[in-house]
Design an enzyme around this catalytic site. Structure first.
Site, mmCIF file in Angstrom:
data_model
loop_
_atom_site.group_PDB
_atom_site.id
_atom_site.type_symbol
_atom_site.label_atom_id
_atom_site.label_comp_id
_atom_site.label_asym_id
_atom_site.label_seq_id
_atom_site.Cartn_x
_atom_site.Cartn_y
_atom_site.Cartn_z
ATOM 1 N N THR A 135 -4.189 62.183 23.431
ATOM 2 C CA THR A 135 -5.074 61.319 22.455
ATOM 3 C C THR A 135 -5.971 62.145 21.822
ATOM 4 O O THR A 135 -6.528 63.232 22.301
ATOM 5 C CB THR A 135 -5.906 60.237 23.538
ATOM 6 O OG1 THR A 135 -4.653 59.518 24.121
ATOM 7 C CG2 THR A 135 -6.569 59.582 22.359
ATOM 8 N N GLY A 138 -8.002 60.646 15.850
ATOM 9 C CA GLY A 138 -7.015 59.564 14.945
ATOM 10 C C GLY A 138 -5.622 59.182 15.555
ATOM 11 O O GLY A 138 -4.934 58.811 14.583
ATOM 12 N N ILE A 168 -10.268 62.136 27.282
ATOM 13 C CA ILE A 168 -9.271 62.915 28.290
ATOM 14 C C ILE A 168 -10.008 62.673 29.652
ATOM 15 O O ILE A 168 -11.199 63.133 30.058
ATOM 16 C CB ILE A 168 -9.506 64.308 27.824
ATOM 17 C CG1 ILE A 168 -8.771 64.383 26.437
ATOM 18 C CG2 ILE A 168 -8.372 65.214 28.706
ATOM 19 C CD1 ILE A 168 -7.510 63.628 26.065
ATOM 20 N N TYR A 242 9.197 63.583 23.301
ATOM 21 C CA TYR A 242 10.135 62.898 24.331
ATOM 22 C C TYR A 242 9.585 63.017 25.596
ATOM 23 O O TYR A 242 9.926 62.052 26.424
ATOM 24 C CB TYR A 242 11.348 63.459 23.940
ATOM 25 C CG TYR A 242 11.928 63.278 22.333
ATOM 26 C CD1 TYR A 242 12.240 61.984 21.819
ATOM 27 C CD2 TYR A 242 11.809 64.359 21.676
ATOM 28 C CE1 TYR A 242 12.623 61.974 20.424
ATOM 29 C CE2 TYR A 242 12.285 64.496 20.210
ATOM 30 C CZ TYR A 242 12.534 63.076 19.829
ATOM 31 O OH TYR A 242 12.812 62.974 18.552
ATOM 32 N N GLU A 251 3.135 56.299 33.868
ATOM 33 C CA GLU A 251 1.684 56.256 33.636
ATOM 34 C C GLU A 251 1.533 54.524 33.673
ATOM 35 O O GLU A 251 0.457 54.201 34.030
ATOM 36 C CB GLU A 251 1.170 56.786 32.333
ATOM 37 C CG GLU A 251 -0.218 56.482 32.054
ATOM 38 C CD GLU A 251 -0.534 57.193 30.709
ATOM 39 O OE1 GLU A 251 -1.200 56.713 29.945
ATOM 40 O OE2 GLU A 251 0.177 58.332 30.268
ATOM 41 N N GLN A 288 -12.942 20.660 42.215
ATOM 42 C CA GLN A 288 -11.650 20.882 42.348
ATOM 43 C C GLN A 288 -11.092 21.802 40.905
ATOM 44 O O GLN A 288 -10.116 22.527 41.343
ATOM 45 C CB GLN A 288 -10.888 19.316 41.644
ATOM 46 C CG GLN A 288 -9.670 19.354 41.649
ATOM 47 C CD GLN A 288 -9.127 18.067 41.175
ATOM 48 O OE1 GLN A 288 -9.263 17.530 39.978
ATOM 49 N NE2 GLN A 288 -8.086 17.429 42.032
ATOM 50 N N GLN A 345 -17.344 34.611 36.070
ATOM 51 C CA GLN A 345 -17.867 33.171 35.731
ATOM 52 C C GLN A 345 -18.197 32.367 36.994
ATOM 53 O O GLN A 345 -19.592 31.935 37.134
ATOM 54 C CB GLN A 345 -16.885 32.698 34.904
ATOM 55 C CG GLN A 345 -17.495 31.177 34.398
ATOM 56 C CD GLN A 345 -18.496 31.175 33.119
ATOM 57 O OE1 GLN A 345 -18.749 32.394 32.672
ATOM 58 N NE2 GLN A 345 -18.931 30.355 33.000
ATOM 59 N N HIS A 347 -18.986 33.632 39.774
ATOM 60 C CA HIS A 347 -20.083 34.047 40.455
ATOM 61 C C HIS A 347 -21.414 33.535 39.807
ATOM 62 O O HIS A 347 -22.547 33.844 40.411
ATOM 63 C CB HIS A 347 -20.098 35.632 40.577
ATOM 64 C CG HIS A 347 -19.202 36.059 41.655
ATOM 65 N ND1 HIS A 347 -17.888 36.005 41.669
ATOM 66 C CD2 HIS A 347 -19.269 36.751 42.772
ATOM 67 C CE1 HIS A 347 -17.210 36.525 42.649
ATOM 68 N NE2 HIS A 347 -18.387 37.076 43.629
#
Length: 386
Positions: A135, A138, A168, A242, A251, A288, A345, A347
């Site tokens: 990565t 850009g 990284i 490739y 990954e 419910q 939510q 909690h």
């Protein structure tokens, strides 16, 4: 209600898989959970912990026995990633998975005998920790768009690398880096290179502060006329694109395991909480809407888990899995955010308190719809294969 990823065995389970799960769970309970809050503060996982994982035989599951590996298959590797992801500290999880599933596989798949003999034993032993530099500021999922260059010095045969890498993981504390660089004029003419820490011109530009994954170190890397010998070309010249695409599948299955693990842990924490939390004249579990919402999220999580194991099984059978794994990555990256958001939510205010496990999971989950291939990119990979 099933709320542990380990409660339901898959149809692919073997006694060896169950033994590996138990080994990893014991390690996480003993070596990680009691200490990882401190790692969140310091911003990295201590090296001695990673060495102990290597000594336990957990860093070379798929690698050659000649170098200390176990020569296991993708299914076994998924069992490891899934068990590891039962930790609620994703910074620790990603530190390990980058080493085992995202960086070192480049050496395993493309390295020649001399390169493996030089590095792989130490990688498997946890003495050498790896990072992968693809990565850039850009170019993320668009690997063909990277701008880091690798030019051959005709006089010496060395390669000279120039560019910047961004986001990284293990970037600050790794010892060995696998760097992708443009080595020719073609759009996909990318090569992979082995760069050791301390190589002149290779430096950490800055450590990056993140919203989540706080116990993983993340860095910007700078390559300023980094000269490396011809022997450090990893795989074939111009074929690195490739290699990267192939490794993305491993990954993304590992990231799916993280997502499923987060879902399971969020559901477990929330089920415990709503059964104890008193409101409106009784425990929240009596409402419910809460029971039904958690039940549906658990159903989705269990379905995603089975699909994840099916993808790993297809790897073992030699199938083309790009479409399946792209579906899996998109599905689990979105699902984990749905699950963790809802669980937080339920909690209430406690879900917004720093250092609670559900708040940490909420922060850590967000990146799983972005990193390793954003949801939108994954869905395009699916659609163009119809």
């Amino acid at each position: 209600m099933t709320t542990s990823a380990l409660d339901q065995p898959t149809i692919y389970d073997t006694p060896e898989h169950r033994a590996l799960r138990e080994q990893v769970l014991r390690f996480v309970a003993r070596e990680v959970e009691p200490h990882a809050a401190a790692w969140e503060e310091q911003g990295f996982v201590p090296r001695e912990v990673l060495k102990r994982m290597g000594q336990a035989g957990l860093f070379g599951l798929m690698y050659e026995s000649a170098y200390g590996g176990a020569e296991a298959d993708a299914m076994t590797n998924l069992v490891f990633a899934e068990a590891l992801s039962q930790s609620t500290f994703a910074g620790f999880i990603i530190t390990v998975l980058v080493h085992t599933d995202m960086a070192s596989p480049h050496l395993h798949h493309a390295g020649n005998a001399a390169q493996k003999d030089k590095y792989l034993r130490q990688v498997i032993a946890g003495e050498t920790i790896c990072a992968v530099g693809i990565t850039e500021p850009g170019a993320g999922s668009d690997v063909a768009g990277i701008r880091t260059t690798a030019k051959r010095d005709a006089a010496t045969g060395d390669w000279v690398l120039n560019g910047t890498k961004m986001f990284i993981t293990n970037g600050v504390h790794a010892d060995l880096y696998f760097i992708a660089a443009k080595s020719g004029p073609g759009k996909r003419e990318v090569s992979m290179f082995i760069v050791e820490k301390g190589t002149p011109g290779f430096s950490v530009g800055r450590a990056l502060k993140k919203t989540g994954w706080l116990s993983s170190d993340t860095a910007e890397l700078v390559l300023d006329n980094v000269r490396i010998p011809a022997a450090n070309l990893l795989g074939e010249e111009g074929k690195g694109f490739y290699s990267v695409m192939k490794n993305f599948q491993t990954e993304r299955i590992a990231l799916a395991a993280m997502a499923v693990g987060h879902c399971q842990q969020a559901l477990r924490l929330t089920l415990d909480y709503v059964r104890q939390r008193q409101a409106f004249g009784g425990p929240l579990w009596n409402q419910q809407v809460i029971r039904q919402r958690l039940s549906m999220l658990d159903a989705k999580t269990q379905a995603a888990r089975q699909f994840m194991y099916h993808c790993a099984w297809r790897v073992t059978q030699g199938h083309d899995i790009v479409q399946d794994v792209s579906m899996l990555k998109a599905l689990t990256g979105e699902l984990v955010n749905e699950v963790v958001h809802t669980c937080q939510q339920f909690h209430g205010g406690m879900g917004y308190i720093r250092e609670t496990a559900i708040e940490r999971l909420w922060r850590d989950a967000r990146i799983l719809a972005i990193g390793g291939g954003a949801t939108e990119v994954m869905l395009e990979e699916v659609a163009k294969r119809y």
